[in-house]
Design a protein around this motif. Structure first.
Motif, mmCIF file in Angstrom:
data_model
loop_
_atom_site.group_PDB
_atom_site.id
_atom_site.type_symbol
_atom_site.label_atom_id
_atom_site.label_comp_id
_atom_site.label_asym_id
_atom_site.label_seq_id
_atom_site.Cartn_x
_atom_site.Cartn_y
_atom_site.Cartn_z
ATOM 1 N N TYR A 1 86.325 18.454 62.961
ATOM 2 C CA TYR A 1 86.906 17.446 62.064
ATOM 3 C C TYR A 1 88.007 16.714 62.831
ATOM 4 N N PRO A 2 87.674 15.616 63.508
ATOM 5 C CA PRO A 2 88.688 14.922 64.306
ATOM 6 C C PRO A 2 89.560 14.015 63.449
ATOM 7 N N TYR A 3 90.827 13.963 63.782
ATOM 8 C CA TYR A 3 91.715 12.959 63.209
ATOM 9 C C TYR A 3 91.741 11.774 64.173
ATOM 10 N N ARG A 4 92.271 10.669 63.769
ATOM 11 C CA ARG A 4 92.269 9.481 64.629
ATOM 12 C C ARG A 4 93.300 9.628 65.744
ATOM 13 N N GLY A 5 92.892 9.257 66.942
ATOM 14 C CA GLY A 5 93.776 9.366 68.086
ATOM 15 C C GLY A 5 94.365 8.024 68.489
ATOM 16 N N PHE A 6 95.193 8.041 69.551
ATOM 17 C CA PHE A 6 95.864 6.818 69.991
ATOM 18 C C PHE A 6 96.308 6.982 71.438
ATOM 19 N N GLY A 7 96.536 5.842 72.111
ATOM 20 C CA GLY A 7 97.030 5.930 73.470
ATOM 21 C C GLY A 7 96.826 4.671 74.279
ATOM 22 N N ASP B 1 81.278 19.663 51.653
ATOM 23 C CA ASP B 1 80.693 18.346 51.422
ATOM 24 C C ASP B 1 81.525 17.493 50.478
ATOM 25 N N ILE B 2 82.164 18.105 49.495
ATOM 26 C CA ILE B 2 82.936 17.335 48.519
ATOM 27 C C ILE B 2 84.124 16.637 49.170
ATOM 28 N N ILE B 3 84.582 17.169 50.326
ATOM 29 C CA ILE B 3 85.704 16.585 51.053
ATOM 30 C C ILE B 3 85.240 15.814 52.277
ATOM 31 N N HIS B 4 84.312 16.383 53.010
ATOM 32 C CA HIS B 4 83.986 15.865 54.342
ATOM 33 C C HIS B 4 82.759 14.968 54.380
ATOM 34 N N GLU B 5 82.139 14.716 53.242
ATOM 35 C CA GLU B 5 80.995 13.814 53.168
ATOM 36 C C GLU B 5 81.190 12.825 52.016
ATOM 37 N N PRO B 6 80.619 11.619 52.131
ATOM 38 C CA PRO B 6 80.675 10.689 50.992
ATOM 39 C C PRO B 6 80.062 11.346 49.756
ATOM 40 N N HIS C 1 91.992 0.095 49.614
ATOM 41 C CA HIS C 1 92.994 -0.919 49.278
ATOM 42 C C HIS C 1 93.216 -1.931 50.395
ATOM 43 N N GLY C 2 92.354 -1.918 51.415
ATOM 44 C CA GLY C 2 92.426 -2.951 52.436
ATOM 45 C C GLY C 2 93.576 -2.830 53.402
ATOM 46 N N ILE C 3 94.119 -1.639 53.557
ATOM 47 C CA ILE C 3 95.202 -1.396 54.516
ATOM 48 C C ILE C 3 94.575 -1.081 55.863
ATOM 49 N N PRO C 4 95.034 -1.691 56.950
ATOM 50 C CA PRO C 4 94.371 -1.518 58.252
ATOM 51 C C PRO C 4 94.218 -0.054 58.650
ATOM 52 N N LYS C 5 93.104 0.230 59.311
ATOM 53 C CA LYS C 5 92.829 1.579 59.802
ATOM 54 C C LYS C 5 93.877 1.971 60.834
ATOM 55 N N ALA C 6 94.323 3.226 60.775
ATOM 56 C CA ALA C 6 95.373 3.675 61.690
ATOM 57 C C ALA C 6 95.315 5.184 61.857
ATOM 58 N N PRO C 7 95.849 5.692 62.957
ATOM 59 C CA PRO C 7 96.002 7.146 63.091
ATOM 60 C C PRO C 7 97.056 7.654 62.104
ATOM 61 N N PHE C 8 96.888 8.915 61.697
ATOM 62 C CA PHE C 8 97.874 9.595 60.857
ATOM 63 C C PHE C 8 98.410 10.796 61.636
ATOM 64 N N GLY D 1 105.247 13.150 56.304
ATOM 65 C CA GLY D 1 105.696 14.528 56.131
ATOM 66 C C GLY D 1 104.680 15.383 55.403
ATOM 67 N N SER D 2 103.595 14.776 54.917
ATOM 68 C CA SER D 2 102.544 15.536 54.230
ATOM 69 C C SER D 2 101.693 16.286 55.253
ATOM 70 N N SER D 3 100.840 17.179 54.750
ATOM 71 C CA SER D 3 100.006 17.973 55.643
ATOM 72 C C SER D 3 98.662 17.294 55.878
ATOM 73 N N TYR D 4 97.980 17.722 56.959
ATOM 74 C CA TYR D 4 96.667 17.174 57.300
ATOM 75 C C TYR D 4 95.622 17.459 56.227
ATOM 76 N N ASN D 5 95.920 18.349 55.284
ATOM 77 C CA ASN D 5 94.978 18.624 54.199
ATOM 78 C C ASN D 5 94.688 17.371 53.372
ATOM 79 N N LEU D 6 95.592 16.378 53.428
ATOM 80 C CA LEU D 6 95.415 15.144 52.655
ATOM 81 C C LEU D 6 94.797 14.014 53.472
ATOM 82 N N PHE D 7 94.346 14.318 54.680
ATOM 83 C CA PHE D 7 93.859 13.262 55.574
ATOM 84 C C PHE D 7 92.725 12.458 54.940
ATOM 85 N N ASP D 8 91.756 13.118 54.332
ATOM 86 C CA ASP D 8 90.613 12.383 53.771
ATOM 87 C C ASP D 8 91.043 11.463 52.643
ATOM 88 N N MET D 9 91.964 11.948 51.800
ATOM 89 C CA MET D 9 92.432 11.130 50.682
ATOM 90 C C MET D 9 93.167 9.887 51.180
#
Length: 350
Positions: free
Chosen positions: A36-42, A58-63, A234-241, A218-226
């Motif tokens: 489960y990769p998070y978005r990277g940067f560099g 599946d309820i979290i990691h799949e559409p 909501h049309g906010i540009p894609k970005a690493p968290f 300050g939130s945890s990675y558990n909320l990454f999908d949300m």
């Protein structure tokens, strides 16, 4: 004595996680494990990519086309925080012919760092990384490969943007604990509400990813999908968290001081983009003004401006106003996103 007890508790927590996983392995109760990769940067000099090895839910990691009900939302919340991580898994990444590898820790996290890449291939914007599990220490079913995304900056543009999330782009009501809990438990990404004008502000500042946007929460990675779904909806540009591990260790969510964590995360970004200056965006609900001012003091010349959404009391406003007297960079304590848009346009940043 307290320190020894804390260390024993952390060790016990890790041991329980591994024991739980081994019991599930023995009883064949595991879901397929995946990367489960998070978005990277560099940059072409260094790319940072964080991720986790988890049992797939599946309820979290799949559409999902499940109905938007209270029960569905509660189940998602439970699955996010009841994540089953897998330690000791070796992961290899490949980015334009450059390899990096890492082993997942007790909480399933791994970090890949790619160096000395070909700058002619790493143009500004998003690129993909091929990931592969190269060693699985357990006899379980797993999905061997995955694809990650990383945003690249050649650092030739004017600036980047570092932003908080809660009460900065998303109305979280951190100062009202009961309402905040209700938001988390009963509202999905589509029902959570962004502040007015956030979409335009971040789109214009990031300029189609020419200026890298990074969220530090300050939130945890558990909320990454949300959070990723919220921004997409909501049309906010894609970005690493850049977020935190939920746990009891000294560098984890339940123990580490939020100010210290945020400062370290911003320092990581500044070090990976050494030739890029940043606009910092946060809110007055917690300690974003103090953290950002501290960063400006420790890294002179790296902070172009500080935008703070005011969500607190008049007393807090007066406290912040007093703190920024004589500041040598723009500091905006704003009631609306439009104020930040107007300022950025006035100085020629958008």
């Amino acid at each position: 004595m307290v320190s020894r007890l804390k260390k024993a508790f952390i060790k016990s927590e890790s041991g329980i996680d591994i024991l739980k996983f081994k019991i599930k392995e023995k009883l064949k109760l595991n879901n397929p494990v995946f990367i489960y990769p998070y978005r990277g940067f560099g940059t072409s000099e260094l790319v940072h990519l964080h991720g986790r090895i988890l049992e797939k839910e599946d309820i979290i990691h799949e559409p999902s086309d499940l109905p938007d009900t209270t029960w569905t939302n509660l189940k998602k919340v439970w699955k996010r925080y009841e994540s089953d991580e897998v330690p000791g898994v070796e992961v290899k990444g490949l980015l334009y012919g450059v390899e990096a590898s890492a082993v997942s820790d007790d909480e399933g996290y791994f970090t890949l760092r790619f160096t000395n890449l070909d700058p002619t291939k790493l143009t500004n914007g998003w690129h993909t990384v091929d990931l592969k599990i190269t060693d699985m220490p357990f006899d379980i079913e797993f999905i061997e490969t995955a694809t990650a995304e990383v945003v690249i900056s050649d650092q030739q543009k004017k600036f980047g943007i570092i932003s908080d999330i809660d009460d900065t782009i998303i109305q979280s009501d951190i100062l009202k604990p009961l309402k905040m809990i209700s938001n988390v438990l009963f509202k999905n990404a589509k029902k959570r509400i962004p502040f007015e004008g956030v979409q335009e502000l971040y789109k214009r500042l990031s300029c189609n990813y020419l200026h890298p946007l990074l969220f530090v929460s300050g939130s945890s990675y558990n909320l990454f999908d949300m959070l990723t779904n919220f921004c997409e909806h909501h049309g906010i540009p894609k970005a690493p968290f850049i977020m935190r591990d939920l746990g009891f260790g000294p560098d984890q969510w339940l123990k580490q001081d939020s100010q210290e964590y945020k400062k370290q995360s911003i320092e990581l970004i500044l070090n990976i983009f050494p030739n890029l200056n940043f606009v910092l965006i946060g809110d007055s609900g917690e300690k974003d003004p103090e953290i950002y001012l501290d960063i400006h003091e420790c890294y002179p010349g790296r902070v172009m401006a500080i935008y703070i959404r005011h969500v607190h009391s008049d007393l807090r406003r007066n406290e912040i106003d007093e703190r920024v007297k004589g500041l040598d960079i723009p500091f905006l304590l704003m009631q609306s996103s439009q104020e930040a848009i107007d300022h950025a346009a006035k100085v020629g940043w958008i």
